[in-house]
Design an enzyme around this catalytic site. Structure first.
Site, PDB file in Angstrom:
ATOM      1  N   ASP A 311      -8.491 -49.457-129.670  1.00 58.11           N
ATOM      2  CA  ASP A 311      -8.059 -49.383-128.290  1.00 58.11           C
ATOM      3  C   ASP A 311      -7.059 -48.214-128.194  1.00 58.11           C
ATOM      4  O   ASP A 311      -6.693 -47.589-129.199  1.00 58.11           O
ATOM      5  CB  ASP A 311      -7.444 -50.724-127.852  1.00 58.11           C
ATOM      6  CG  ASP A 311      -7.510 -50.908-126.340  1.00 58.11           C
ATOM      7  OD1 ASP A 311      -7.604 -52.055-125.877  1.00 58.11           O
ATOM      8  OD2 ASP A 311      -7.486 -49.881-125.620  1.00 58.11           O
ATOM      9  N   GLU A 506      -4.877 -55.470-116.819  1.00 61.97           N
ATOM     10  CA  GLU A 506      -4.273 -55.777-118.108  1.00 61.97           C
ATOM     11  C   GLU A 506      -3.009 -56.630-117.947  1.00 61.97           C
ATOM     12  O   GLU A 506      -2.975 -57.527-117.105  1.00 61.97           O
ATOM     13  CB  GLU A 506      -4.019 -54.478-118.886  1.00 61.97           C
ATOM     14  CG  GLU A 506      -5.309 -53.675-119.116  1.00 61.97           C
ATOM     15  CD  GLU A 506      -5.123 -52.531-120.070  1.00 61.97           C
ATOM     16  OE1 GLU A 506      -5.448 -51.393-119.706  1.00 61.97           O
ATOM     17  OE2 GLU A 506      -4.671 -52.774-121.217  1.00 61.97           O
TER      18      GLU A 506
HETATM   19  C1  GLC Z   1      -6.841 -49.935-122.281  1.00 60.08           C
HETATM   20  C2  GLC Z   1      -7.682 -51.176-122.448  1.00 60.08           C
HETATM   21  C3  GLC Z   1      -9.104 -50.908-122.859  1.00 60.08           C
HETATM   22  C4  GLC Z   1      -9.549 -49.559-122.337  1.00 60.08           C
HETATM   23  C5  GLC Z   1      -8.699 -48.492-123.008  1.00 60.08           C
HETATM   24  C6  GLC Z   1      -9.034 -47.083-122.515  1.00 60.08           C
HETATM   25  O1  GLC Z   1      -5.535 -50.174-122.701  1.00 60.08           O
HETATM   26  O2  GLC Z   1      -7.179 -52.205-123.289  1.00 60.08           O
HETATM   27  O3  GLC Z   1      -9.912 -51.977-122.330  1.00 60.08           O
HETATM   28  O4  GLC Z   1     -10.916 -49.354-122.647  1.00 60.08           O
HETATM   29  O5  GLC Z   1      -7.315 -48.726-122.834  1.00 60.08           O
HETATM   30  O6  GLC Z   1      -8.725 -46.956-121.158  1.00 60.08           O
END
Ligand code: GLC
Length: 629
Positions: A311, A506
């Site tokens: 991530d 989030e």
């Molecule tokens: C974010 C998320 C993830 C996403 C990534 C890129 O923090 O947790 O789901 O794909 O960053 O944006």
């Protein structure tokens, strides 16, 4: 035989443009690849494994480590990405070109790609972003319902078609990798990512991995608009204590395997090209450093042969803040992470990881495994042959066909929870009041991950608000819009209150203190209920909210979830153009202190998992929810 390797190939562009490119290369520009004219890896007739072997034999350690970096677009321009031979670029939520138009996205993508393919090895980049409910970073793209609504619809073929349409809109802009679908199993609705889940049991997320097939095709690269899909977040992100985003899933392995692993197994069986690791932990071990889960379970037991991607700055967060340390890189790469998504410091990444290899703390074999996986997906996607945006598809971005598909999905996702006969509303005659903060707000009905990371209020993108949809499907009725229900009286034959949540994403959406309607909604609903006029409540939210103390004053209740740009699909159901067919993908609690509340846990919510009424009294009762193994 494909044309010679020295010609820049454009993804499904016109022959004239390709010829122009060839002319460009002949007229003064240096040959695209300074090495031998047609190295075996450039021959698309060869087996992918052979092409990977040949290309890797030509790569230095730095070349290989560069391929393991996915850098945020704001931290490196096309020249820097090419200079360091970085494997991928990403846009985080809202990280868009200015102006934010499909054409500008295609120009940006092609700029990165052209620089990459003009390097000596000519390895194209992957460009990733969160197209999680359509190509949602792009203003004007079709915005589909978020996953929780698609879980309520429960239709794998519909989800596949949405994936296919999303891939077309992505290919028009060049973007070849989406960090979707989220196949998380949301167990505590206080979690800010509940709406990114298809449901609270493994069955719906498993069935709706049909999104992978929609995005990639039956086989990755089997059509020009095939894009790389990502099953995320591995593993147990929906199981954290208190629904805390990026928290700790304190559950035993039997529960982890029974509830959270099945959707990943299904996605792997569908050939998903990448899997993203979760920020969360399992019994105190960060998923990003969990070699057992990543290498032994995902890669070896499930046989996943695609790219394991971290991530965003997830490797850096192994030991603390987002900035990676050499120890973080060692832990994450040795755990089995192949592509490391970072916000900055790509040069430091390469030097730090090179030192780990030189010192024998990360093996050359681990690096080679990671790079093999990355290059294999690039060859399978056809990026070496067709690296650029397919601009012939630009007219389909936000086009009528996709918007009609989105409206179909909105209809299918509506869940009718209460109805004393007030629904369906007659489309003709009299006056209806439409109230509520979410009635005339495309931003609110779309939710997070819409143009920006957190989403927003108002006309954040092109679409039809629920109010405008009501006006469209009930032209014979006088529709009066009063956000707070002011002036309601018995001259109205009904009132529709569109209430619920405002956008979030989030951890910004975590509600550890409970899931309640805000004061504005409560005041509006009380005003309407006190009038004696029949009240239909439309809940626009990413999850169940507490309504048990008010629902007795309502004549109808519809869970609309986060429908996206095509709000008219809600009106289609309210006025009977379509009957409601949706069923709850999550248990609807009575009160928040019941959370986590899930099918089969012995608690009694307000509405059970699988609940959903229709307009046809003869409709069979909700199917028995599947019992967990
Ligand atoms: C974010 C998320 C993830 C996403 C990534 C890129 O923090 O947790 O789901 O794909 O960053 O944006």
């Amino acid at each position: 035989m494909p044309p010679s390797s020295s010609v820049l190939r454009f993804r499904r562009t016109t022959p004239m443009a390709a010829a122009g490119a060839a002319a460009l290369l002949v007229l003064g520009s240096t040959p695209v690849h300074a090495q031998e004219a047609d190295p075996p890896y450039r021959d698309s007739m060869r087996a992918v494994d052979d092409r990977v072997d040949d290309l890797m034999s030509r790569m230095s350690l730095d070349d290989k480590i560069g391929q393991m970096v996915q850098i945020e677009r704001g931290a490196a321009d096309a020249g820097e990405v090419a200079e360091h031979g970085l494997g991928a670029v990403l846009s985080t939520g809202g990280s868009a070109p200015d102006p934010n138009t499909p054409e500008a996205w295609a120009d940006m993508y092609d700029g990165y790609q052209r620089a990459a393919v003009e390097t000596p090895l000519g390895i194209p980049i992957l460009y990733g972003l969160d197209a999680v409910h359509g190509h949602n970073n792009v203003r004007g793209a079709t915005i589909f319902p978020h996953n929780i609504g698609l879980g309520a619809a429960g239709d794998p073929d519909l989800v596949r078609r949405i994936g296919e349409a999303t891939a077309v809109e992505m290919a028009a802009t060049g973007v070849d990798w989406t960090f979707a679908p989220c196949v998380c199993v949301a167990r505590d609705d206080r979690w800010g990512r509940t709406y990114e889940s298809f449901g609270e049991t493994p069955e719906l997320p498993s069935e709706l991995t049909s999104a992978v097939t929609g995005l990639q095709g039956e086989k990755l690269g089997d059509r020009p608009t095939s894009v790389l899909a990502t099953a995320k977040h591995y593993l147990g992100d929906g199981a954290t204590e208190g629904g805390l985003d990026r928290g700790d899933a304190v559950i035993d392995e039997e529960e982890l395997r029974a509830i959270h692993l099945p959707p990943f197994r299904e996605a792997v069986e569908r050939g998903v090209g990448s899997v993203m690791i979760s920020y969360s932990s399992w019994n105190g071990t960060k998923a990003h450093a969990d070699r057992y889960l990543i290498t032994e379970v995902l890669k070896e037991e499930l046989g996943f042969s695609g790219i394991v991607v971290s991530d965003y700055d997830g490797v850096g967060r192994i030991s603390g803040d987002r900035n990676f340390t050499p120890e973080d890189l060692r832990a994450g790469v040795n755990a089995g992470i192949d592509m490391v998504m970072i916000s900055k410091n790509h040069a430091g990444f390469i030097s730090d990881l090179r030192a780990e290899v030189d010192e024998g703390r990360v093996s050359q074999g681990r690096i080679d495994d990671a790079v093999r996986r990355i290059l294999t997906k690039k060859f399978e996607l056809g990026l070496f042959e067709q690296p650029f945006a397919d601009r012939d598809l630009l007219a389909q971005v936000g086009g009528d066909d996709h918007r009609e598909l989105a409206r179909e999905a909105v209809r299918a996702s509506q869940v009718l929870l209460e109805n004393d006969g007030v629904l369906p509303l007659a489309p003709e005659g009299g006056k209806i009041m439409v109230a509520g903060k979410n009635a005339d707000d495309i931003g609110h009905q779309s939710g997070g991950w819409t143009v920006t990371w957190q989403g927003g209020s108002g006309d954040t993108t092109e679409g039809t608000s629920i109010l405008d949809g009501i006006r469209e499907v009930a032209p014979g009725t006088e529709i009066v819009h009063e956000r707070e229900g002011e002036g309601i009286d018995d001259s109205y034959r009904a009132a529709i209150a569109v209430v619920g949540e405002t956008p979030y994403a989030e951890y910004e959406g975590d509600r550890p203190d409970g899931l309640v309607l805000d004061d504005e909604d409560r005041a509006t609903l009380s005003r309407l209920a006190d009038s004696g006029v029949p009240v239909v409540v439309v809940m626009v939210s990413g999850r169940p909210l507490e309504v048990a103390d008010m629902v007795g004053d309502w004549n109808g209740l519809v869970a609309a979830w986060l429908p996206g740009s095509e709000g008219a699909g809600v009106a289609d159901v309210l006025f009977g153009r379509s009957a409601p067919t949706g069923r709850l993908p999550v248990t609807w609690m009575r009160t928040s202190d019941q959370q986590p509340i899930n099918e089969g846990d012995g608690q009694e919510g307000l509405y059970p998992y699988g609940a959903g009424l229709s307009y046809d009294a003869a409709r069979p009762a909700a199917p028995e929810a599947p019992q967990l193994p």
